[in-house]
Design an enzyme around this catalytic site. Structure first.
Site, PDB file in Angstrom:
ATOM      1  N   CYS A 110      34.314  35.609  42.215  1.00  0.00           N
ATOM      2  CA  CYS A 110      35.457  35.095  42.999  1.00  0.00           C
ATOM      3  C   CYS A 110      35.794  35.976  44.194  1.00  0.00           C
ATOM      4  CB  CYS A 110      36.700  34.979  42.134  1.00  0.00           C
ATOM      5  SG  CYS A 110      36.385  34.711  40.411  1.00  0.00           S
TER       6      CYS A 110
ATOM      7  N   TYR B 231      43.899  34.650  39.993  1.00  0.00           N
ATOM      8  CA  TYR B 231      44.319  35.168  38.688  1.00  0.00           C
ATOM      9  C   TYR B 231      45.079  34.132  37.865  1.00  0.00           C
ATOM     10  CZ  TYR B 231      42.887  40.004  39.482  1.00  0.00           C
ATOM     11  OH  TYR B 231      42.162  41.146  39.660  1.00  0.00           O
TER      12      TYR B 231
HETATM   13 FE1  SF4 Z   1      37.346  36.475  39.466  1.00  0.00          FE
HETATM   14 FE2  SF4 Z   1      39.406  37.094  37.993  1.00  0.00          FE
HETATM   15 FE3  SF4 Z   1      37.350  38.764  38.115  1.00  0.00          FE
HETATM   16 FE4  SF4 Z   1      38.949  38.509  40.219  1.00  0.00          FE
HETATM   17  S1  SF4 Z   1      39.510  39.301  38.199  1.00  0.00           S
HETATM   18  S2  SF4 Z   1      36.706  38.459  40.246  1.00  0.00           S
HETATM   19  S3  SF4 Z   1      39.513  36.326  40.054  1.00  0.00           S
HETATM   20  S4  SF4 Z   1      37.349  36.710  37.261  1.00  0.00           S
HETATM   21 FE    FE Z   2      39.806  41.159  39.905  1.00  0.00          FE
END
Ligand code: SF4
Ligand code: FE
Length: 489
Positions: free
Chosen positions: A102, A295
């Site tokens: 992400c 999130y």
């Molecule tokens: Fe993806 Fe959540 Fe990891 Fe950020 S914390 S990279 S939004 S899975």
């Molecule tokens: Fe993260």
């Protein structure tokens, strides 16, 4: 689009320099501490191939009209923003981990819209550069680390005031064909597992910080770039043999590393900001906004698994009908769905940027992330409450499997463990072991990095959201409402 296997094979072709425990790791793809995090990213490829998830996991590129993985997509509508959150919840449910991809997606969307506005104001050509880069990413289905967080040195000082200029990534040389950069990015999620890195500034900057106001892309195995792997709580359990149950989640995990840029050359075509310091803040704010929305998806999906594990632990102990247990599960669900509501709300209230891709509602995205700094902690507290102390006092898997006789009648260690850790009929000691070790992993093992501390500090620490909430909360407008009703002139 790549398959999961093609993704893993593609990593083997990179010459990424990775260091861990003071040594260079040559075959990092198969390293037992790193592989679970690669399996997580691989799921972003695997689910995109699965027809039942096609609508969430894939999209049509606005740049090429071709079908692409949604993790490489520029959001074209509020519906796209909602699908992004739903995709992240799905991924969290399937991995119970941070699946890392992400950060790249959020960086694409922030850099795309910001470069458009820099070009408009300054007559630069960054947006075209970025579009070409992103078309390559989409067509080759690459994973990209969106790299933002600088070490920051003395927090009371601006980048140009630091005694060591490398505390923020900066330009050390400008050539006709490109720039040379130095510095580092801390706790970079998924950096080792990425084909490319997309660097952005980490704070708003002033005129004297122009050399630090820089954004660019480079391959993960670029000359002069290397990574030092971050360790996690209980990570060396993954190195023990015959310990897969004790690990808690043997297949998946998250990953962070320190990414160092030691005089890395960046050709002009991969530069997206180079001295236009007035736009550093816009890039930061947009990336952070998208990741705070994220999130409301990923942590919710992981929360679903935590709640499920707590319910199983209660069932295995024979207490699932107790009203106190039921109420705790209701509370956990309420908290988790509140986070999801925030993720969906900031998506539904999104709007188009000047460049045309969609941005979330920044106030609601910051409220989302502020809740994420709290609710997973309460969910984990309730999970530990339901699980009971055995979650952290149970003997090892090796004890449960040991044939060593210890009892008066020759009972083995394994038999004694299975006798005393037996529970209701129909539930094996191993099932109980598995669910409790999974919860241990989520609450205070390696996975707690992703579910707890990352919920606190990932996408910005709580105070960063409070600053944004203060800025966007329109207290003056609210005062007017009160004056109006109260009849105050
Ligand atoms: Fe993806 Fe959540 Fe990891 Fe950020 S914390 S990279 S939004 S899975
Ligand atoms: Fe993260």
């Amino acid at each position: 689009m790549m398959t999961a296997k093609e993704y893993i094979d593609s990593l083997r072709k990179l010459n990424t320099r990775v260091y861990m425990f003071g040594e260079k790791i040559d075959n990092w793809v198969d390293h037992p501490m790193i592989r679970p995090s690669i399996n997580c990213v691989a799921m972003t490829y695997a689910l995109a191939q699965d027809p039942q998830y096609e609508d969430l996991m894939t999209a049509t590129s606005n740049l090429t009209g071709r079908k692409i993985n949604r993790f490489a997509h520029l959001h074209q509508s509020t519906e796209d923003l909602v699908k992004k959150v739903k995709m992240q919840r799905l991924m969290g449910q399937k991995t119970a981990s941070c699946f890392q991809r992400c950060v790249g997606m959020d960086a694409f969307n922030a850099v795309y819209s910001t470069t458009y506005e820099i070009d408009e104001a300054c007559g630069t050509g960054y947006h075209e550069n970025f579009k070409k880069f992103l078309i390559m990413v989409q067509d080759e289905d690459l994973t990209v680390d969106g790299a933002m967080t600088d070490p920051k040195g003395d927090r009371s000082k601006a980048p140009h005031q630091q005694s060591d200029p490398d505390m923020y990534v900066h330009v050390v040389e400008r050539r006709a064909d490109g720039i040379v950069v130095c510095g580092a990015k801390c706790h970079q999620t998924g950096s080792v597992n990425s084909h490319w890195h997309l660097f952005m500034p980490t704070i708003s900057m002033g005129e004297k910080d122009a050399d630090w106001a820089v954004s660019f892309a480079c391959p993960s195995d670029a000359e002069g770039l290397y990574m030092i792997y971050g360790r996690q709580s209980c990570d060396t359990r993954k190195l023990e043999e015959g310990c897969s149950i004790d690990v808690g989640n043997a297949k998946f995990g998250g990953q962070e590393a320190l990414v160092v840029l030691d005089h890395v050359f960046i050709p002009n075509e991969y530069i997206f900001l180079n001295g236009e310091y007035q736009f550093a803040g816009m890039m930061v704010e947009r990336f952070a906004g998208y990741h705070r929305q994220s999130y409301g998806g990923c942590k919710v999906g992981v929360g679903d698994v935590v709640i499920g594990a707590a319910a199983l632990a209660a069932e295995y102990n024979g207490v699932e009908k107790a009203s106190a247990v039921k109420d705790k599960l209701i509370e956990m669900t309420h908290l988790n769905e509140t986070l999801y509501s925030c993720g969906i709300a900031c998506s539904c209230e999104g709007c188009p940027t000047k460049a045309g891709n969609y941005q979330i509602d920044l106030l609601l995205a910051n409220v989302c992330k502020q809740n994420v700094t709290r609710f997973p902690y309460e969910i984990v507290r309730l999970a530990e409450d339901i699980a009971g102390g055995l979650m952290v006092t149970m003997p090892s898997q090796k004890d449960f499997e040991s044939d060593l006789p210890v009892g008066r009648e020759g009972e083995t260690i394994g038999e004694i463990c299975r006798k005393y850790f037996a529970t209701r009929e129909g539930v094996s000691a191993e099932e109980r072991q598995r669910v409790l070790r999974f919860l241990e992993n989520m609450c205070l093992g390696a996975a707690a990095v992703g579910y707890r501390t990352e919920s606190m500090h990932g996408a910005g620490s709580p105070q960063a959201q409070r600053i944004m909430i203060a800025r966007q909360g329109d207290i003056e407008g609210k005062k007017k409402l009160a004056k109006n009703i109260a009849g105050i002139q």
